[in-house]
Scaffold this motif. Structure first.
Motif, PDB file in Angstrom:
ATOM      1  N   ALA A 258       0.815  -1.220   0.000  1.00  0.00           N
ATOM      2  CA  ALA A 258       0.000   0.000   0.000  1.00  0.00           C
ATOM      3  C   ALA A 258       0.847   1.267   0.000  1.00  0.00           C
ATOM      4  N   ASP A 259       2.146   1.129   0.275  1.00  0.00           N
ATOM      5  CA  ASP A 259       3.041   2.291   0.259  1.00  0.00           C
ATOM      6  C   ASP A 259       3.468   2.564  -1.176  1.00  0.00           C
ATOM      7  N   ASN A 260       2.530   3.039  -1.983  1.00  0.00           N
ATOM      8  CA  ASN A 260       2.780   3.262  -3.400  1.00  0.00           C
ATOM      9  C   ASN A 260       2.754   4.749  -3.723  1.00  0.00           C
ATOM     10  N   ALA A 261       2.778   5.057  -5.029  1.00  0.00           N
ATOM     11  CA  ALA A 261       2.875   6.453  -5.462  1.00  0.00           C
ATOM     12  C   ALA A 261       1.680   7.279  -5.017  1.00  0.00           C
ATOM     13  N   GLY A 262       0.537   6.634  -4.810  1.00  0.00           N
ATOM     14  CA  GLY A 262      -0.655   7.380  -4.416  1.00  0.00           C
ATOM     15  C   GLY A 262      -0.802   7.541  -2.921  1.00  0.00           C
ATOM     16  N   GLY A 263       0.073   6.933  -2.146  1.00  0.00           N
ATOM     17  CA  GLY A 263      -0.057   6.979  -0.700  1.00  0.00           C
ATOM     18  C   GLY A 263       0.848   8.011  -0.054  1.00  0.00           C
ATOM     19  N   LEU A 264       0.803   8.046   1.259  1.00  0.00           N
ATOM     20  CA  LEU A 264       1.664   8.935   2.035  1.00  0.00           C
ATOM     21  C   LEU A 264       3.128   8.564   1.786  1.00  0.00           C
ATOM     22  N   ARG A 265       3.964   9.562   1.504  1.00  0.00           N
ATOM     23  CA  ARG A 265       5.387   9.286   1.262  1.00  0.00           C
ATOM     24  C   ARG A 265       6.057   8.971   2.605  1.00  0.00           C
ATOM     25  N   VAL A 266       6.713   7.804   2.668  1.00  0.00           N
ATOM     26  CA  VAL A 266       7.170   7.294   3.962  1.00  0.00           C
ATOM     27  C   VAL A 266       8.636   6.871   3.906  1.00  0.00           C
ATOM     28  N   ALA A 267       9.192   6.673   5.088  1.00  0.00           N
ATOM     29  CA  ALA A 267      10.577   6.205   5.217  1.00  0.00           C
ATOM     30  C   ALA A 267      10.711   5.451   6.537  1.00  0.00           C
ATOM     31  N   ILE A 268      11.696   4.567   6.598  1.00  0.00           N
ATOM     32  CA  ILE A 268      12.072   3.874   7.834  1.00  0.00           C
ATOM     33  C   ILE A 268      13.553   4.150   8.062  1.00  0.00           C
ATOM     34  N   VAL A 269      13.925   4.435   9.303  1.00  0.00           N
ATOM     35  CA  VAL A 269      15.313   4.785   9.611  1.00  0.00           C
ATOM     36  C   VAL A 269      15.887   3.760  10.587  1.00  0.00           C
ATOM     37  N   ASN A 270      17.229   3.680  10.624  1.00  0.00           N
ATOM     38  CA  ASN A 270      17.859   2.764  11.576  1.00  0.00           C
ATOM     39  C   ASN A 270      18.318   3.510  12.830  1.00  0.00           C
ATOM     40  N   GLU A 271      18.847   2.770  13.789  1.00  0.00           N
ATOM     41  CA  GLU A 271      19.266   3.360  15.065  1.00  0.00           C
ATOM     42  C   GLU A 271      20.354   4.407  14.869  1.00  0.00           C
TER      43      GLU A 271
END
Length: 831
Positions: free
Chosen positions: A581-594
């Motif tokens: 669901a994290d596609n071009a039409g969705g909220l732009r997201v990111a995951i970060v490391n410690e």
């Protein structure tokens, strides 16, 4: 010829001694020849071009405010922008020409055939003229083939590709070949033996550098002076020096920096501008081309060369001892020949002929050992490194083998030759000495040789122990990833003319089809391959993190597929994984490391914060905080890293897939290409292997050094043990009468054994101390190769000392036992 025939007869009168000597030399010389083969190829041999000594490479140290793209051709301080390259190329300097190049990945096929994956090289039209390379067929690229951006659909084939893939077909000239989905006309074939200017890479094709935007899926950046990606080299004009060339280039370069590029530097500090204005071009020797492999291989190869040299010295000491013992038994023969009129010079020549012949036989046998050693090294290195190098014995290596054989023959033969022909032999003959052992001087020399062998063996054992301990440290590294039962491969749809829409659809289909394989438990992907020496970095802005122009706001980045963390077993501390669901039409997201959270002061509250890449828009919402996991290299510190879903990216290139499966590795590795072929028969599967294999390849050099150093240390210790046994056995034989007298006067068998073993202990103690000192120096020299380990480790030294002491006592026990069993009555009659 007469000396040679006599030498052959003399050597094979004692076949056991001769065979042992030949085998010792074969092992010592063969190991050196194998390492020299790599040493010569990587560090000494120039490119097969006209007057390579006149080539110079460009380096541009200093700040680069923009994007950099570098590869195995060199570091990121060695790349220049395309506009800067063209400005320097047009300038009148002490260089007769300047050329640019860049490696790139290719899918190559003749029309109607399945594409094969390999490497290509973008080159300027000046590339071949500056190098002075000639065509084996047709013609090569010229400046006329490189004038218009995107307007020259021509290519030159490498000679190796032409032979291996096209069978050397001369009819290929002026025909079309498909490169990354685009037809290009073959205008020529490069000269045989020329494989480009990057050691370790063998390009299939050479394409005009102005075609990068066509073959690299719409890439743009030719006009961007803040995009650094072109490697440069030039050729000195006749009579010009490298200093003169640097001065003339920097006159032009400084003008361009200050008048053209300084105004383009926005949002930077005054300190940065000062450093930017001071930038200079460095010119360095370019006869070997441009390759990071040259720098990376220098220390490991020098270390292995030192180790194999020590093994050869130990072998020479062994043989010198054998020849000294044999010389002692030939003193009567030499005395007779001297008394009959032979000159000492003639006798020395004869003895040296024997030793050189022995070395020649050992050198001939060493070719086989060298071949085996090279094959063993190739088996330990990653496949891409093996493909880029020649693991063969070239003519220079054979000359090296011949030279080292001659030198060793003289080295281990000169002392026995001098000892066995000393002038007082005739006097001893007249005195009717029945056993001419060579005197105390010869005995001391033999003992010194064995002590030296023990010292060298100790140094090698400690060095090998350090490398093995370093490898153990590497093997215990917590990768942060569950690599077991995971296979990986890559596909590059951009090389087959896929656009961005078709690429995203392809990736989704690949994930779906792979997930349908029975036994597969998960599929995910990433644009930057894990543990494969690849990096991608970007500048970031993070909510709540203040930065000024001089703040380090860089972070590593990866673009990944759905369920990335779940499939690879990377724990999430907070938040969630990526989904479809994290596609071009969705909220732009990111995951970060410690590491990212720590660097940018997010703490444990990263989820819900905002960030952005290469701008201050803060348009990405952080939805997860992941545990640290290794990124590029097993041995590197884990960098700050943020990840984005590939479905939200505008352009996608090569993608690396990870398949977690309950199947055996060979089963899943066979199944993957079948699935990809059903999806697109013309899409090659690249870099297919298991993830544990990729991790092992990542530390392939460490494994190679540890294995070879341990093997050579064991060999050296065995040779030293043989030498110690030989000296003690000979010493006991020479002291038979003395031992008989001692026992007749009441000495016990234990006392006699103790006398011999004390001699062993003394040599081992002295040699061990010297060896430990040498090992410390060797460890300091190898510090850069050791992981989380100093060049001195008490446990390694202790274990090495115990091992060497056990081996030495084992070698000395049999002669000691033999001495304790001497019959006093027989000994008193011993001559």
């Amino acid at each position: 010829m007469r000396n040679l025939k006599l030498a052959l007869r003399t050597l094979f009168r004692t076949p056991f001694v001769t065979v042992v000597a030949i085998l010792s030399l074969a092992l010592g010389i063969g190991a050196n020849a194998a390492i020299y083969s790599l040493f010569n190829e990587m560090l000494l041999q120039p490119m097969p071009v006209a007057h390579p000594e006149r080539l110079v490479n460009f380096i541009g140290p200093g700040p680069q405010n923009g994007s950099s793209s570098c590869n195995r051709a060199g570091g990121c301080d060695e790349v220049f922008s395309y506009p800067m390259f063209r400005d320097l190329e047009r300038a009148n300097t002490a260089l007769s020409g300047i050329a640019g190049h860049l490696l790139f990945g290719v899918n190559v096929a003749m029309p109607g055939q399945t594409a094969i994956n390999g490497r290509g090289m973008f080159v300027s039209g000046s590339y071949f003229p500056v190098l002075g390379v000639r065509a084996a067929l047709g013609r090569l690229l010229t400046p006329n083939d490189d004038q218009t951006i995107g307007g020259h659909y021509v290519t030159v084939l490498s000679h190796e590709f032409w032979q291996s893939q096209l069978g050397g077909d001369r009819g290929v000239l002026d025909k079309q070949i498909i490169i990354n989905g685009h037809p290009m006309t073959v205008i020529g074939v490069a000269a045989e033996g020329f494989s480009g200017t990057t050691l370790g890479e063998r390009p299939y094709v050479f394409v005009p550098i102005s075609m990068r935007g066509v073959t690299n899926n719409g890439w743009t950046g030719f006009d961007d002076r803040r995009s650094y990606w072109v490697y440069l080299f030039g050729r000195l004009k006749p009579g010009a020096t490298i200093e003169q060339a640097a001065a003339s280039i920097n006159t032009v370069y400084s003008h361009l920096i200050n008048d053209v590029e300084v105004p383009l530097q926005k949002g930077v500090s005054a300190k940065y501008i000062t450093q930017f204005k001071a930038k200079k071009v460095l010119l360095v020797d370019g006869r070997k081309g441009q390759s990071s492999m040259i720098k990376d291989s220098r220390t490991p190869l020098l270390m292995l060369f030192v180790i194999t040299g020590i093994v050869l010295l130990i072998a020479c000491a062994n043989i010198a001892n054998l020849l000294l013992a044999r010389a002692a038994n030939r003193t009567m023969e030499m005395a007779v020949r001297l008394s009959l009129g032979a000159t000492r010079r003639q006798l020395i020549a004869q003895v040296l002929t024997e030793s050189v012949l022995l070395a020649a036989l050992g050198g001939a046998a060493s070719i086989v050992v060298a071949h085996w050693t090279l094959n063993g090294i190739a088996a330990m290195l990653p496949a891409d490194a093996v493909r880029g190098l020649e693991f063969t014995l070239s003519l220079p290596v054979l000359w090296f083998t011949a030279a080292i054989s001659l030198v060793t023959g003289v080295l281990f033969g000169i002392v026995p030759a001098l000892q066995s022909t000393r002038p007082d032999l005739v006097t001893e003959l007249r005195n009717n000495s029945g056993k001419l052992a060579g005197g105390r001087g010869a005995a001391r020399f033999r003992t010194s040789l064995v002590t030296a062998q023990i010292a060298l063996s100790m140094a090698l054992l400690i060095a090998a122990g350090l490398f093995i301990e370093s490898l153990r440290n590497i093997s215990r590294v917590d990768l942060g990833i569950d690599i077991e039962k995971v296979s990986t491969f890559a596909i590059s749809p951009g090389k087959s003319a896929y656009d961005s829409v078709r690429t995203l659809a392809l990736y989704a289909r690949v994930e779906e089809q792979l997930s349908a394989i029975p036994g597969v438990r998960g599929v995910t992907s990433s644009s930057v391959p894990l543990l494969a020496n690849s990096n991608w970095g970007r500048g970031v802005s993070v909510e709540g993190f203040h930065k000024d122009p001089d703040t380090d706001a860089g972070s590593s980045v990866n673009v990944v597929g759905p369920n990335y963390f779940h499939v690879l077993g990377i724990p999430l501390i907070a938040g969630r994984d990526f989904t479809a669901a994290d596609n071009a039409g969705g909220l732009r997201v990111a995951i970060v490391n410690e590491s990212f959270a720590k660097k940018f002061n997010l703490g444990m509250n990263a989820v819900g914060k905002h960030m952005s890449a290469d701008n201050d828009s803060l348009n990405l919402t952080i939805i997860g905080l992941a545990k640290n996991a290794k990124y590029s290299k097993v041995k590197d510190e884990i960098p700050p890293l943020f990840m984005q879903p590939y479905q939200q990216m505008d352009q996608m290139g090569q993608m690396h897939f990870y398949v977690r499966s309950a199947l055996a590795p060979d089963q899943i590795l066979r199944a993957i290409p079948v699935v990809i072929k059903k999806i697109d028969p013309n899409l090659p599967v690249e870099q297919l292997k298991t993830l544990p294999q990729q991790a092992r390849d990542n530390v392939g050099v460490d494994r190679m050094i540890s294995t070879l150093s341990a093997s050579f240390a064991v060999l050296a210790t065995l040779l030293a043990a043989v030498g110690l046994y030989g000296v003690l056995a000979y010493s006991v034989a020479q002291r038979t009468r003395e031992i008989g007298v001692r026992m007749a006067l009441g000495a016990s068998a234990g006392a006699v054994r103790g006398m011999v073993l004390r001699q062993v202990g003394m040599m081992t103690a002295i040699g061990g101390v010297i060896g430990i000192a040498a090992a410390i120096a060797l460890g300091r020299g190898a510090q850069s190769l050791l992981y989380e380990l100093e060049g001195w480790d008490p446990l390694v030294v202790t274990l090495s000392t115990v091992l060497l002491a056990l081996v030495a006592m084992g070698a000395g026990f049999i002669p000691a036992l033999r001495a304790s069993r001497v019959d006093p009555m027989q000994a008193l009659r011993y001559e």
